[in-house]
Design an enzyme around this catalytic site. Structure first.
Site, PDB file in Angstrom:
ATOM      1  N   GLU A 134      31.217   6.161  11.828  1.00 46.28           N
ATOM      2  CA  GLU A 134      30.344   5.179  11.181  1.00 46.28           C
ATOM      3  C   GLU A 134      29.275   4.738  12.164  1.00 46.28           C
ATOM      4  OE1 GLU A 134      33.843   3.329   8.270  1.00 46.28           O
ATOM      5  OE2 GLU A 134      32.752   2.003   9.638  1.00 46.28           O
ATOM      6  N   TRP A 163      26.733  10.692  10.783  1.00 48.64           N
ATOM      7  CA  TRP A 163      26.931  11.934  11.524  1.00 48.64           C
ATOM      8  C   TRP A 163      28.005  12.811  10.879  1.00 48.64           C
ATOM      9  CZ3 TRP A 163      23.311  13.424  14.628  1.00 48.64           C
ATOM     10  CH2 TRP A 163      22.548  12.466  15.311  1.00 48.64           C
ATOM     11  N   LEU A 346      17.555  31.964  35.039  1.00 47.43           N
ATOM     12  CA  LEU A 346      16.368  32.580  34.462  1.00 47.43           C
ATOM     13  C   LEU A 346      15.079  31.899  34.903  1.00 47.43           C
ATOM     14  CD1 LEU A 346      18.603  33.860  32.616  1.00 47.43           C
ATOM     15  CD2 LEU A 346      16.916  33.776  30.779  1.00 47.43           C
ATOM     16  N   GLY A 347      15.207  30.752  35.540  1.00 49.37           N
ATOM     17  CA  GLY A 347      14.034  30.044  36.028  1.00 49.37           C
ATOM     18  C   GLY A 347      13.116  29.615  34.902  1.00 49.37           C
ATOM     19  N   GLU A 371      34.056  14.462  18.615  1.00 53.14           N
ATOM     20  CA  GLU A 371      35.521  14.304  18.638  1.00 53.14           C
ATOM     21  C   GLU A 371      35.986  13.544  19.886  1.00 53.14           C
ATOM     22  OE1 GLU A 371      37.483  16.187  15.741  1.00 53.14           O
ATOM     23  OE2 GLU A 371      35.495  15.381  15.362  1.00 53.14           O
ATOM     24  N   THR A 373      33.834  11.419  23.293  1.00 55.68           N
ATOM     25  CA  THR A 373      32.964  11.764  24.408  1.00 55.68           C
ATOM     26  C   THR A 373      33.775  12.093  25.655  1.00 55.68           C
ATOM     27  OG1 THR A 373      32.816   9.490  25.213  1.00 55.68           O
ATOM     28  CG2 THR A 373      31.226  10.159  23.516  1.00 55.68           C
ATOM     29  N   SER A 374      33.121  12.673  26.646  1.00 62.94           N
ATOM     30  CA  SER A 374      33.809  12.969  27.901  1.00 62.94           C
ATOM     31  C   SER A 374      34.365  11.697  28.545  1.00 62.94           C
ATOM     32  CB  SER A 374      32.854  13.678  28.873  1.00 62.94           C
ATOM     33  OG  SER A 374      32.589  14.992  28.438  1.00 62.94           O
TER      34      SER A 374
END
Length: 386
Positions: A134, A163, A346-347, A371, A373-374
């Site tokens: 929510e 979301w 890849l710069g 699900e 956050t860290s």
């Protein structure tokens, strides 16, 4: 990365579904991923239908409702890694019915399983959604404010969700609401809601950084009636079902992160072998070689942790919340590191939309957020220290 032997023996059936998904990722997902990203807020229904036709969208559902029968989390992780190697957003999309199914399988009656999971099988499989988040309640699911008031024959739902993946495209939802607003987790109840329910409406697509294959919208409930037969479990049991769902989904999303990390690593490794700077391939430069070594090491570590957590869930271990959180935390941060490493390798070309690594870096960020956050994962781990 696939040259090493499997840490656990796989059955012929597991190898077959893994091979199927690896081929699908390379032939049907990867070639269309950039166009899906550019479309921004358009669900790639054509890819969904192709996945449904070959049995990928329902592989995780029980055979008795028409699914593929791979209900174990271990196999789901094998599949998720391969699909998200093709593209994280599309890979998560074509397996998204598993997130709807988990609380139904955990809390539902046999009749509910047949009525609500049966339509998710076969080539015309419906899309579904899980409605928890929510505007004011994300990782703290116990603080949701959507209410379910008991009336004759069922409940009336009022509130707002945000979301919600697949909202608008989904034909059915598992909705978590408060039957007792004065309680936190003990007041949460789960309901099965048809998308055509009177009073249910969806907002405009939310514009996102990455994983654009999964279109998110807000859901609005205005006196939405839900029959008592469509309540999942007992009143107040929804939070238990949600936490069980999170244990599974966090591990499966950890596998998705491993797939994304592996894609980035392999792309950067192959580029480093052919890109010449200072008269030699850049893979021969120590800084690049060491970065690739770190990427490869983190991927293998994450995969082993994800599969160990999956095995623990499948074995019925009594408390897997901490291990599931470890798996998601480690794998999601590995995906972020490896996609960053690919862009760095890849710069300037890595920063260009001509190459896929910049998209993968945007996609990977979601895995550190969804699900739980860290930051929340670290809290969960700290509360379940071995």
């Amino acid at each position: 990365m696939n040259a090493l032997p499997d840490p656990w023996p796989l059955s012929d059936e597991q190898r077959a579904i893994t091979d199927l998904c690896r081929d699908f990722a390379r032939n049907e997902i990867r070639p269309h991923a950039r166009a899906v990203d550019e479309a921004d807020v358009v669900t790639p229904v054509d890819i969904w239908r192709k996945a449904a036709e070959v049995g990928i969208t329902d592989f995780m559902l029980p055979e008795d409702v028409g699914g593929g029968g791979f209900t174990d989390v271990f196999t789901q992780c094998l599949v998720q890694e391969e699909l998200c190697f093709g593209d994280p957003g599309i890979g998560n999309l074509v397996c998204s019915n598993g997130f709807f199914a988990d609380p139904v399988l955990e809390l539902g009656t046999e009749d509910q399983k047949k009525r609500w999971l049966g339509p998710l099988t076969g080539p015309q499989a419906h899309m579904t959604a899980l409605a928890t988040t929510e505007p004011g309640a994300g990782s703290d699911a116990a603080s949701i404010r959507t209410t379910a008031r008991r009336v004759d024959g069922g409940y009336v739902l009022n509130g707002q969700k945000a979301w919600i993946s697949n909202a608008g495209a989904a034909r059915s939802y598992v909705v978590f609401a408060k039957t007792d607003p004065d309680q936190r987790s003990r007041g949460v109840t789960a309901f099965l809601v048809d998308a055509d329910s009177h009073g249910l409406s969806v907002g405009e697509p939310m514009r996102k950084m990455g994983q654009r294959a999964i279109v998110c919208r807000e859901l609005y409930f205005s006196d939405v009636f839900v029959a008592e037969a469509d309540r999942l479990g007992a009143e107040g049991q929804g939070f238990h079902g949600l936490m069980r769902t999170f244990d599974i989904s966090r591990v499966v999303l950890g596998a998705a992160s491993v797939g994304a990390a592996r894609a980035a690593y392999e792309y950067a490794r192959d580029y480093a072998r052919v890109r010449v700077q200072f008269d030699k391939p850049i893979i021969e430069h120590q800084a690049v070689a060491f970065r690739l070594a770190d990427m490869a090491t983190r991927i293998e570590t994450s995969r082993l942790l994800v599969l160990r957590a999956a095995r623990a869930i499948d074995a019925g271990a009594p408390d897997v919340a901490g291990l599931a959180a470890m798996a998601k935390l480690t794998a999601s941060e590995t995906a972020m590191f490896c996609t960053w490493g690919a862009v760095q390798t890849l710069g300037g070309w890595g920063y260009s939309r001509e190459y896929p690594v910049e998209q993968w870096m945007r996609d990977a960020k979601l895995e550190e957020i969804e699900e739980g956050t860290s930051d929340i994962m670290r809290i969960v781990v700290s509360r379940h220290l071995p």
